[in-house]
Write an enzyme that holds these catalytic residues in place. Sequence first.
Site, PDB file in Angstrom:
ATOM      1  N   ASN A  78    -108.836  33.832 -98.952  1.00 49.15           N
ATOM      2  CA  ASN A  78    -108.028  33.879-100.177  1.00 49.15           C
ATOM      3  C   ASN A  78    -106.940  34.943-100.050  1.00 49.15           C
ATOM      4  OD1 ASN A  78    -107.866  32.940-103.022  1.00 49.15           O
ATOM      5  ND2 ASN A  78    -108.394  35.063-103.557  1.00 49.15           N
ATOM      6  N   HIS A 109    -100.189  34.154-108.048  1.00 51.49           N
ATOM      7  CA  HIS A 109     -99.715  35.019-109.133  1.00 51.49           C
ATOM      8  C   HIS A 109     -98.193  34.990-109.077  1.00 51.49           C
ATOM      9  CE1 HIS A 109    -103.672  36.569-110.050  1.00 51.49           C
ATOM     10  NE2 HIS A 109    -103.863  36.881-108.778  1.00 51.49           N
ATOM     11  N   ASP A 161    -101.346  32.494-112.453  1.00 53.66           N
ATOM     12  CA  ASP A 161    -100.691  32.965-113.684  1.00 53.66           C
ATOM     13  C   ASP A 161     -99.202  33.087-113.369  1.00 53.66           C
ATOM     14  OD1 ASP A 161    -100.764  35.388-112.193  1.00 53.66           O
ATOM     15  OD2 ASP A 161    -102.187  36.352-113.551  1.00 53.66           O
ATOM     16  N   GLU A 204    -105.949  31.769-108.544  1.00 53.00           N
ATOM     17  CA  GLU A 204    -105.740  32.844-109.544  1.00 53.00           C
ATOM     18  C   GLU A 204    -104.421  32.641-110.268  1.00 53.00           C
ATOM     19  OE1 GLU A 204    -106.324  36.750-107.800  1.00 53.00           O
ATOM     20  OE2 GLU A 204    -107.969  36.049-106.545  1.00 53.00           O
ATOM     21  N   GLU A 217    -107.227  38.880 -99.093  1.00 53.32           N
ATOM     22  CA  GLU A 217    -106.013  39.701 -98.903  1.00 53.32           C
ATOM     23  C   GLU A 217    -106.011  40.521 -97.616  1.00 53.32           C
ATOM     24  OE1 GLU A 217    -105.690  42.050-102.473  1.00 53.32           O
ATOM     25  OE2 GLU A 217    -105.131  40.325-103.694  1.00 53.32           O
TER      26      GLU A 217
HETATM   27  C1  XIL Z   1    -107.779  41.904-110.807  1.00 56.24           C
HETATM   28  C2  XIL Z   1    -108.484  41.811-112.149  1.00 56.24           C
HETATM   29  O1  XIL Z   1    -107.908  40.766-112.893  1.00 56.24           O
HETATM   30  C3  XIL Z   1    -108.369  43.128-112.893  1.00 56.24           C
HETATM   31  O2  XIL Z   1    -109.195  43.111-114.056  1.00 56.24           O
HETATM   32  C4  XIL Z   1    -108.785  44.291-111.998  1.00 56.24           C
HETATM   33  O3  XIL Z   1    -108.539  45.515-112.663  1.00 56.24           O
HETATM   34  C5  XIL Z   1    -108.035  44.271-110.683  1.00 56.24           C
HETATM   35  O4  XIL Z   1    -108.231  43.005-110.065  1.00 56.24           O
HETATM   36  N1  XIL Z   1    -105.995  39.523-106.660  1.00 56.24           N
HETATM   37  C6  XIL Z   1    -107.351  39.313-106.726  1.00 56.24           C
HETATM   38  C7  XIL Z   1    -108.081  39.614-107.979  1.00 56.24           C
HETATM   39  O5  XIL Z   1    -107.930  38.772-105.776  1.00 56.24           O
HETATM   40  O6  XIL Z   1    -109.400  40.059-107.724  1.00 56.24           O
HETATM   41  C8  XIL Z   1    -107.357  40.623-108.826  1.00 56.24           C
HETATM   42  O7  XIL Z   1    -108.051  40.733-110.072  1.00 56.24           O
HETATM   43  C9  XIL Z   1    -105.920  40.204-109.017  1.00 56.24           C
HETATM   44  C10 XIL Z   1    -105.202  40.131-107.701  1.00 56.24           C
END
Ligand code: XIL
Length: 308
Positions: A169, A206, A237, A235, A127
Amino acid sequence: STLGASAAERGGRYFGTAVAASRLGDSAYTTLLNREFNQVTPENEMKIDATEPQRGQFTYGNADRIVQHATSRGMRVRGHTLAWHSQQPGWMQSLSGSTLRQAMLNHVTQVATHFRGQVTWWDVVNEAYADGSSGARRDSNLQRTGNDWIEAAFRAADAADPNAQLCYNDYNIDNWNDAKTQAVYRMVQDFRSRGVPIDCVGLQSHFTGGSNYPSNYRTTLSSFAALGVDVHITELDIRNAPADAYRNVVNDCLAVSRCRGITVWGIRDSDSWRSGESPLLFDGGGNKKAAYNAVLTALNNGTTPPGT
Ligand code: XIL
């Protein structure tokens, strides 16, 4: 069939999930994990605040537990993440300049060395780009150490674990027309042209549904791949888990040979960081949702596997 086995049949891809060490004692959780998935990403346990809570004092217990659970079952591990503006321990948040740069590089070196040979892919940097139309780097304490902090992190990770595949990422790099996507693309292109060791790009993915799952997602995947890097959906969802959106994501990955796999960000809706949005493939009771069936069917080349 299962998600992992079906993905493996499609060019040796994986289908993985984020795993929380705190849930490894939940047998309903581990039953699903062990049955369905062949890749894991520790959800929080390899982050900077977890692995170096005090400067120079490294703690790996929870991460090691996840790695052991995974590798003893033949699941590959994605390390997440070595350098990030978020989830930094307090000591790191308060550093700046060359002191921070050295502390960051030491962190990368120490953690990548600890997991050498056990982590197939590292999210080396997470990020680092800003949202919106600027195409600029995200402002952070790490960015303020100098624009070359990202390549310095990749070089340190490569020196510590030369066999790991090193990924950049990010989120909101899904729409090919977005300035953020274009900026990350140009960074990867630059790294490839100058020999900075980068092997892969992770698209967090996401999604909130149709609005940010773009129709040109496949173009984005294939465009990054054309730079000579693998792409990973790291990641995934999707708000309310629409079956058609999950199906499209799987088909987009399958259409790009360098898309090596998909990781969902948790197993059951109750495990999700977005649990209020029910974004995953299993409900809180561990039952398969419609999205699960859509994903499995897509992985099986659009056909229903025999015996189901
Ligand atoms: C999130 C986790 O799922 C949570 O449990 C935590 O509180 C915060 O981080 N991008 C990412 C992940 O790269 O590491 C994040 O994970 C979600 C967004």
